[in-house]
Design a protein around this motif. Sequence first.
Motif, mmCIF file in Angstrom:
data_model
loop_
_atom_site.group_PDB
_atom_site.id
_atom_site.type_symbol
_atom_site.label_atom_id
_atom_site.label_comp_id
_atom_site.label_asym_id
_atom_site.label_seq_id
_atom_site.Cartn_x
_atom_site.Cartn_y
_atom_site.Cartn_z
ATOM 1 N N ASN A 122 0.863 -1.179 0.000
ATOM 2 C CA ASN A 122 0.000 0.000 0.000
ATOM 3 C C ASN A 122 0.899 1.228 0.000
ATOM 4 O OD1 ASN A 122 -2.329 1.634 0.207
ATOM 5 N ND2 ASN A 122 -2.106 1.729 2.433
ATOM 6 N N MET A 123 0.792 2.063 -1.028
ATOM 7 C CA MET A 123 1.691 3.208 -1.170
ATOM 8 C C MET A 123 1.228 4.367 -0.302
ATOM 9 S SD MET A 123 2.539 3.004 -5.246
ATOM 10 C CE MET A 123 3.832 4.234 -5.215
ATOM 11 N N GLN A 124 1.252 4.123 1.000
ATOM 12 C CA GLN A 124 0.934 5.159 1.971
ATOM 13 C C GLN A 124 1.868 5.020 3.165
ATOM 14 O OE1 GLN A 124 -3.308 4.857 2.896
ATOM 15 N NE2 GLN A 124 -3.684 6.621 1.565
ATOM 16 N N TRP A 125 2.137 6.147 3.807
ATOM 17 C CA TRP A 125 2.974 6.139 5.013
ATOM 18 C C TRP A 125 2.119 5.723 6.202
ATOM 19 C CZ3 TRP A 125 4.710 11.487 3.031
ATOM 20 C CH2 TRP A 125 5.824 11.355 2.225
ATOM 21 N N THR A 126 1.800 4.458 6.255
ATOM 22 C CA THR A 126 0.986 3.956 7.358
ATOM 23 C C THR A 126 1.255 2.470 7.553
ATOM 24 O OG1 THR A 126 -1.284 3.839 8.212
ATOM 25 C CG2 THR A 126 -0.993 3.380 5.890
ATOM 26 N N TRP A 153 0.202 16.194 15.536
ATOM 27 C CA TRP A 153 -0.652 16.948 14.610
ATOM 28 C C TRP A 153 -1.930 17.466 15.276
ATOM 29 C CZ3 TRP A 153 0.490 18.821 9.935
ATOM 30 C CH2 TRP A 153 -0.556 19.374 9.197
ATOM 31 N N LYS A 154 -2.530 16.649 16.122
ATOM 32 C CA LYS A 154 -3.803 17.049 16.735
ATOM 33 C C LYS A 154 -3.652 18.318 17.565
ATOM 34 C CE LYS A 154 -6.640 12.878 17.074
ATOM 35 N NZ LYS A 154 -7.357 11.958 17.996
ATOM 36 N N ASN A 161 -4.271 12.943 4.918
ATOM 37 C CA ASN A 161 -3.993 13.816 3.773
ATOM 38 C C ASN A 161 -3.260 15.091 4.191
ATOM 39 O OD1 ASN A 161 -5.210 12.021 1.993
ATOM 40 N ND2 ASN A 161 -7.217 12.986 2.175
ATOM 41 N N GLU A 162 -3.685 15.684 5.298
ATOM 42 C CA GLU A 162 -3.035 16.914 5.750
ATOM 43 C C GLU A 162 -1.591 16.663 6.178
ATOM 44 O OE1 GLU A 162 -5.979 15.626 6.752
ATOM 45 O OE2 GLU A 162 -7.193 17.163 7.754
ATOM 46 N N ILE A 163 -1.375 15.566 6.920
ATOM 47 C CA ILE A 163 -0.021 15.264 7.389
ATOM 48 C C ILE A 163 0.872 14.866 6.222
ATOM 49 C CG2 ILE A 163 1.358 13.765 8.880
ATOM 50 C CD1 ILE A 163 -1.092 13.530 10.721
ATOM 51 N N GLU A 164 0.336 14.074 5.299
ATOM 52 C CA GLU A 164 1.119 13.682 4.124
ATOM 53 C C GLU A 164 1.574 14.918 3.352
ATOM 54 O OE1 GLU A 164 0.525 10.513 0.505
ATOM 55 O OE2 GLU A 164 -0.940 12.130 0.679
ATOM 56 N N HIS A 165 0.675 15.867 3.157
ATOM 57 C CA HIS A 165 1.025 17.102 2.444
ATOM 58 C C HIS A 165 2.122 17.859 3.181
ATOM 59 C CE1 HIS A 165 0.497 20.743 0.057
ATOM 60 N NE2 HIS A 165 0.438 21.431 1.187
ATOM 61 N N GLU A 171 -7.016 9.558 10.458
ATOM 62 C CA GLU A 171 -7.902 10.696 10.700
ATOM 63 C C GLU A 171 -7.434 11.966 9.982
ATOM 64 O OE1 GLU A 171 -9.765 13.197 14.490
ATOM 65 O OE2 GLU A 171 -8.314 11.585 14.827
ATOM 66 N N HIS A 172 -6.112 12.197 9.980
ATOM 67 C CA HIS A 172 -5.581 13.412 9.359
ATOM 68 C C HIS A 172 -4.537 13.057 8.292
ATOM 69 C CE1 HIS A 172 -7.554 15.990 12.309
ATOM 70 N NE2 HIS A 172 -7.100 15.189 13.267
#
Length: 361
Positions: free
Chosen positions: A128-132, A252-253, A223-227, A220-221
């Motif tokens: 999965n090409m996501q930082w998770t 982030w929260k 997209n914002e953190i990835e950006h 939860e966040h």
Amino acid sequence: MRVNAFYWLMRAYVKTALLFFYRKWQISGKENIPKDAAIIFVANHQNAFQDALVVTCGIDEAPWFLTRANVFGSAFARWIFNQFHMMPVYRFRDGIKGLRNNEASMRLSADILNKRWAILLFGEGDQNMQWTLRSMQKGFARIAWMVQQENNWKLPLYIVPVGLHYDHYYNFRSRMLVNYGKAIPVGEAYQNMDERKFLVHITDTVRAALKPLMLDIPAEHYNEIEHAVKNQSAKRDMVAQLAHDQQLADNWKTSPVTVQPKSTNYLLLALTFPLHVYAWLNNVIPYFIIHRFLDKKVSREFRGSVKFGMGMVLVPLFTLIQSAVVQAVFHDWRITVAYVITLPFLTGWSVDIWKQGTGSR
């Protein structure tokens, strides 16, 4: 571990290509890899075959690794992949018959570990090409249980968590980190535990050990953190970069970050413009072929691996063709040799300066 010469030659070539493809390919925690023991490397999975290459080419061991079964379609493919220490693993989508074939791969994995060699698995199952970090499959725990049951829990067996962190999944001259965590012993302490409890415990233990070795952005966040991660200033050291990115995600929260637009250094780009033109003209043909094929034929999750693989073949091929042209024009072997030696370095330098001037990773 005795390994065929073809494997070592190809591994040396792939390692050289990785050093050229990545601006920084950093390896941390190699001291955590046990000696004279059976090892199960368990890594997160974000970048198809590239994940296996950056792990296996950066260590002394020559691990076998489990790969999705649909690439083993022909006898020739099976032979090639076997030379590279790849074994098929089947998923539910491959059907009942395919899942039964997993028994052979598990048997081979156990045999490898019985010789105190190493295997590499991707704990999340698919990529999965996501930082998770997603939920973990129990395959590596089942293999550990199987081999220790056969050895009466006497085999020196360790699970080594491996965190992979990419700046970008397929950009040329991007950066990546291979992060080896503390080895987890799987021995006599577990011999009185029942199988189901063992599988859950080991899976949870490995996931907990893997989490701090990579960037795990909460959904939860995301997209914002990835950006924010993609657009912040980069640090030189990838371990420091990972720690910074992790802190940004964790806080982030309470402390969201506002990313300032990156400025372009037009003076730097103008001063180095001749270098960029030279690099572009000498790489435009393989660049066009590779990107045309990627855009037409390759899904996003395989883009990085296919791009790297095609580059390994096409870039040296066209460098040799172009060197023949240089020799035909100048009739001087010294100029031709200088061209062949300097072109890869000038190309990498050009891209690095371009990234620096535009603020991209």
